[in-house]
Design an enzyme around this catalytic site. Structure first.
Site, PDB file in Angstrom:
ATOM      1  N   ARG A  63      48.664 -73.006 -33.263  1.00 44.55           N
ATOM      2  CA  ARG A  63      49.173 -74.393 -33.480  1.00 44.55           C
ATOM      3  C   ARG A  63      49.254 -74.860 -34.917  1.00 44.55           C
ATOM      4  O   ARG A  63      49.629 -76.003 -35.158  1.00 44.55           O
ATOM      5  CB  ARG A  63      48.348 -75.409 -32.688  1.00 44.55           C
ATOM      6  CG  ARG A  63      48.181 -75.111 -31.212  1.00 44.55           C
ATOM      7  CD  ARG A  63      49.480 -75.014 -30.472  1.00 44.55           C
ATOM      8  NE  ARG A  63      49.279 -74.955 -29.015  1.00 44.55           N
ATOM      9  CZ  ARG A  63      50.146 -74.426 -28.176  1.00 44.55           C
ATOM     10  NH1 ARG A  63      51.297 -73.913 -28.617  1.00 44.55           N
ATOM     11  NH2 ARG A  63      49.892 -74.412 -26.891  1.00 44.55           N
ATOM     12  N   GLY A 110      50.028 -74.434 -20.250  1.00 47.35           N
ATOM     13  CA  GLY A 110      49.146 -73.631 -21.090  1.00 47.35           C
ATOM     14  C   GLY A 110      47.684 -73.701 -20.703  1.00 47.35           C
ATOM     15  O   GLY A 110      47.198 -74.728 -20.221  1.00 47.35           O
ATOM     16  N   HIS A 157      53.367 -61.857 -21.029  1.00 43.12           N
ATOM     17  CA  HIS A 157      52.897 -62.493 -19.781  1.00 43.12           C
ATOM     18  C   HIS A 157      53.698 -62.197 -18.507  1.00 43.12           C
ATOM     19  O   HIS A 157      54.277 -63.093 -17.899  1.00 43.12           O
ATOM     20  CB  HIS A 157      52.733 -63.999 -19.966  1.00 43.12           C
ATOM     21  CG  HIS A 157      53.837 -64.711 -20.724  1.00 43.12           C
ATOM     22  ND1 HIS A 157      55.162 -64.598 -20.416  1.00 43.12           N
ATOM     23  CD2 HIS A 157      53.762 -65.574 -21.774  1.00 43.12           C
ATOM     24  CE1 HIS A 157      55.867 -65.358 -21.248  1.00 43.12           C
ATOM     25  NE2 HIS A 157      55.046 -65.951 -22.079  1.00 43.12           N
ATOM     26  N   ASN A 163      55.617 -70.331 -32.419  1.00 42.76           N
ATOM     27  CA  ASN A 163      56.189 -71.621 -31.974  1.00 42.76           C
ATOM     28  C   ASN A 163      55.362 -72.819 -32.451  1.00 42.76           C
ATOM     29  O   ASN A 163      54.972 -73.687 -31.685  1.00 42.76           O
ATOM     30  CB  ASN A 163      56.362 -71.655 -30.445  1.00 42.76           C
ATOM     31  CG  ASN A 163      55.043 -71.615 -29.681  1.00 42.76           C
ATOM     32  OD1 ASN A 163      54.031 -71.131 -30.205  1.00 42.76           O
ATOM     33  ND2 ASN A 163      55.040 -72.108 -28.458  1.00 42.76           N
ATOM     34  N   HIS A 200      48.680 -62.112 -28.172  1.00 43.77           N
ATOM     35  CA  HIS A 200      49.379 -63.352 -27.769  1.00 43.77           C
ATOM     36  C   HIS A 200      48.441 -64.565 -27.832  1.00 43.77           C
ATOM     37  O   HIS A 200      47.789 -64.905 -26.850  1.00 43.77           O
ATOM     38  CB  HIS A 200      49.932 -63.177 -26.347  1.00 43.77           C
ATOM     39  CG  HIS A 200      50.974 -64.184 -25.982  1.00 43.77           C
ATOM     40  ND1 HIS A 200      52.028 -63.895 -25.136  1.00 43.77           N
ATOM     41  CD2 HIS A 200      51.134 -65.477 -26.324  1.00 43.77           C
ATOM     42  CE1 HIS A 200      52.781 -64.974 -24.986  1.00 43.77           C
ATOM     43  NE2 HIS A 200      52.254 -65.955 -25.686  1.00 43.77           N
ATOM     44  N   HIS A 259      45.850 -77.186 -25.700  1.00 44.92           N
ATOM     45  CA  HIS A 259      46.466 -78.521 -25.646  1.00 44.92           C
ATOM     46  C   HIS A 259      45.347 -79.550 -25.664  1.00 44.92           C
ATOM     47  O   HIS A 259      44.197 -79.236 -25.352  1.00 44.92           O
ATOM     48  CB  HIS A 259      47.307 -78.671 -24.371  1.00 44.92           C
ATOM     49  CG  HIS A 259      48.510 -77.784 -24.340  1.00 44.92           C
ATOM     50  ND1 HIS A 259      49.575 -77.949 -25.195  1.00 44.92           N
ATOM     51  CD2 HIS A 259      48.814 -76.708 -23.566  1.00 44.92           C
ATOM     52  CE1 HIS A 259      50.489 -77.014 -24.949  1.00 44.92           C
ATOM     53  NE2 HIS A 259      50.051 -76.238 -23.976  1.00 44.92           N
ATOM     54  N   HIS A 289      48.246 -68.727 -29.372  1.00 44.22           N
ATOM     55  CA  HIS A 289      48.909 -69.872 -30.017  1.00 44.22           C
ATOM     56  C   HIS A 289      47.838 -70.610 -30.819  1.00 44.22           C
ATOM     57  O   HIS A 289      46.879 -71.124 -30.241  1.00 44.22           O
ATOM     58  CB  HIS A 289      49.529 -70.792 -28.968  1.00 44.22           C
ATOM     59  CG  HIS A 289      50.630 -70.136 -28.187  1.00 44.22           C
ATOM     60  ND1 HIS A 289      51.945 -70.149 -28.601  1.00 44.22           N
ATOM     61  CD2 HIS A 289      50.617 -69.430 -27.026  1.00 44.22           C
ATOM     62  CE1 HIS A 289      52.699 -69.485 -27.721  1.00 44.22           C
ATOM     63  NE2 HIS A 289      51.911 -69.034 -26.749  1.00 44.22           N
ATOM     64  N   ASP A 301      47.355 -65.197 -24.061  1.00 45.27           N
ATOM     65  CA  ASP A 301      48.290 -66.340 -24.113  1.00 45.27           C
ATOM     66  C   ASP A 301      47.496 -67.643 -24.291  1.00 45.27           C
ATOM     67  O   ASP A 301      47.800 -68.663 -23.663  1.00 45.27           O
ATOM     68  CB  ASP A 301      49.192 -66.408 -22.875  1.00 45.27           C
ATOM     69  CG  ASP A 301      50.386 -67.352 -23.094  1.00 45.27           C
ATOM     70  OD1 ASP A 301      50.567 -67.856 -24.217  1.00 45.27           O
ATOM     71  OD2 ASP A 301      51.134 -67.576 -22.121  1.00 45.27           O
TER      72      ASP A 301
HETATM   73  C1  NCD Z   1      52.871 -71.707 -24.347  1.00 47.35           C
HETATM   74  C2  NCD Z   1      52.503 -72.777 -25.352  1.00 47.35           C
HETATM   75  O1  NCD Z   1      51.818 -73.727 -24.996  1.00 47.35           O
HETATM   76  O2  NCD Z   1      52.896 -72.645 -26.531  1.00 47.35           O
HETATM   77  N1  NCD Z   1      52.520 -72.189 -23.036  1.00 47.35           N
HETATM   78  C3  NCD Z   1      52.220 -71.429 -21.962  1.00 47.35           C
HETATM   79  O3  NCD Z   1      51.983 -71.983 -20.882  1.00 47.35           O
HETATM   80  N2  NCD Z   1      52.210 -70.123 -22.034  1.00 47.35           N
HETATM   81  C4  NCD Z   1      54.301 -71.385 -24.517  1.00 47.35           C
HETATM   82  C5  NCD Z   1      54.816 -70.329 -23.592  1.00 47.35           C
HETATM   83  O4  NCD Z   1      54.631 -69.144 -23.857  1.00 47.35           O
HETATM   84  O5  NCD Z   1      55.422 -70.688 -22.599  1.00 47.35           O
HETATM   85 ZN    ZN Z   2      55.528 -67.412 -23.462  1.00 48.27          ZN
END
Ligand code: NCD
Ligand code: ZN
Length: 436
Positions: free
Chosen positions: A72, A332, A240, A102, A68, A317, A70, A313
């Site tokens: 971007r 996040g 999560h 995403n 998991h 940002h 991200h 996760d």
């Molecule tokens: C995730 C994100 O920023 O893409 N943020 C997070 O707090 N986990 C999206 C998500 O899984 O909610």
């Molecule tokens: Zn999520």
């Protein structure tokens, strides 16, 4: 050829946790044995040069696999991109990462899956495996072309970031994914119960005067998805997990034989909502930090196997976004570079969870469940490996992070215990905390 001497090998795939010598050749683990003489190693090297590493006092384990993250890219490269994210991964001890879908645009067709995969290969650090969305445009209505996306290299399907609110769409997704053998990863959140909530509903949200997200926003969807997985016999993975009730529901479903696995994030194992202050947007995360009881249930769930995996996760940002007022900052925590050390420091050192279990939950279990290479050091396995030094100490400073993101709660904190050498397919990609 690499010769790791007298290192403590943790390899749950062969139930091994003991001092060993390890030989690596041609990108693979060649041999693990209790001791090797110089002559034996020279003979095996057959003229090839030998890089010997004194492993005394250190751990060697399979590279961590994070299901998991991200990254971007495409679309939000100011937060992170595949190169910076996969460098951050190897700095943190991860040799395989699954990239969430995403992005902008979302990864909902084969061409985009192939793009993410190629960018990962081009970067040449951790293996980057794309996750495709479940629904077109992540709109929660129409299913993607799953078989085609699998051909393109999709490792799983998820609308993570959003939940598929329509139960019939989720049921069909579980049913159709069976044809591909891939998992559906569910971000369990009832959007109506969650509403405009900013943190977990409870004493802390009342104190801060912020709208709360009730624990049930997660657990009702966990219950729904478990029932749908049971009915369809589809393969479900719950992202999560953060509440007592969810852990309880999963434990009971597993007893009934439901085809489900679940992950827990380091931040939910380490923090609870009591610590939150109105300026702590760095700890604003989805699902939100829960209560003390939630934290204890998650630890117990990880210990007894109800929660199969740890996953970061990693949600990068920008500082500008996180500098907004709490209610306007994005959810996040960026964690690839700090997660393993944080878990070591907060959970392993105090004796809450064993390192053997951490390695199992962060490499062997993900490899098994998602059908990935790695997660094992059995001779013949790919040499994706981590050398972890429990004595190595470092202050987490913005200047040393290779991720573009700075949204970690551990900034300026000192940790002791870090991955100090990381190999991907036998190639050294990190040494003494420097990405090579
Ligand atoms: C995730 C994100 O920023 O893409 N943020 C997070 O707090 N986990 C999206 C998500 O899984 O909610
Ligand atoms: Zn999520």
């Amino acid at each position: 050829m690499w010769w790791l001497k007298d290192v403590w090998v943790i390899d749950p795939s062969q139930k091994l946790s003991a001092p060993r010598d390890v030989l690596v050749q041609g990108g693979q683990v060649l041999e693990i044995s209790s001791s090797m003489t110089e002559e034996e190693v020279l003979e095996k090297a057959q003229g090839e040069s030998i890089d010997a590493v004194n492993g005394q006092g250190k751990f060697l384990f399979p590279g961590l696999i994070d299901v998991h993250t991200h990254l971007r890219e495409p679309g939000q490269e100011d937060k992170e991109d595949i190169l910076s994210g996969s460098r951050a991964a190897v700095r943190g001890g991860f040799t395989t990462i699954l990239a969430m879908a995403n992005t902008q645009p979302v990864i909902d067709n084969r061409a985009l899956v192939e793009f993410v995969r190629r960018q990962g290969e081009r970067a040449g650090y951790a293996h980057v495996l794309p996750i495709g969305t479940v629904t077109k445009g992540m709109q929660g209505a129409e299913l993607v072309e799953m078989a085609d996306m699998k051909e393109g290299g999709a490792a799983a399907f998820s609308d993570d970031g959003k939940n598929i609110q329509n139960g019939e769409v989720m049921r069909l997704a579980l049913e159709y994914a069976k044809l591909t053998g891939l998992l559906i990863i569910s971000h369990c959140e009832d959007k109506y119960l969650a509403g405009e909530g900013q943190m977990r509903r409870g004493v802390a949200s009342a104190r801060m005067g912020l709208k709360g997200i009730p624990a049930s926003a997660e657990s009702v969807i966990v219950a729904r998805d478990l029932l749908l997985a049971e009915e369809t016999e589809g393969k479900l993975h719950l992202a999560h997990i953060s509440t007592v009730e969810s852990v309880d529901l999963i434990r009971r479903a597993k007893k009934r034989g439901v085809n489900v696995t679940a992950e827990v994030n380091p931040h939910h194992l380490i923090f609870c909502d009591e610590v939150l202050g109105i300026t702590d947007t760095v700890l604003k995360v989805n699902p939100p930090l829960g209560s003390r009881a939630d934290r204890e249930a998650l630890i117990e769930g990880l210990r007894d196997g109800t929660l199969d995996m740890i996953a970061t996760d990693h949600a990068p940002h920008t500082q500008a976004e996180k500098a907004r007022p709490f209610a306007e900052a994005p959810f996040g925590i960026a964690s690839l570079e700090t997660a393993l050390s944080a878990v070591w420091q907060h959970l392993v050192v105090p004796g809450i969870i064993s390192m053997d279990r951490v390695v199992e939950a962060w490499s062997f279990s993900p490899a098994q469940r998602f059908g990935l290479q790695g997660g094992s050091l059995v001779p013949g396995s790919v040499a994706d490996m981590v050398l972890f030094d429990p004595e190595f100490s470092e202050v987490i400073e913005p200047a040393t992070l290779v991720s573009k993101a700075r949204n970690t709660p551990f900034l300026h904190k000192t940790f002791q215990g870090f991955p100090v050498m990381v190999w991907v397919e036998g190639r050294l990609v990190q040494r003494d905390r420097k990405v090579l």
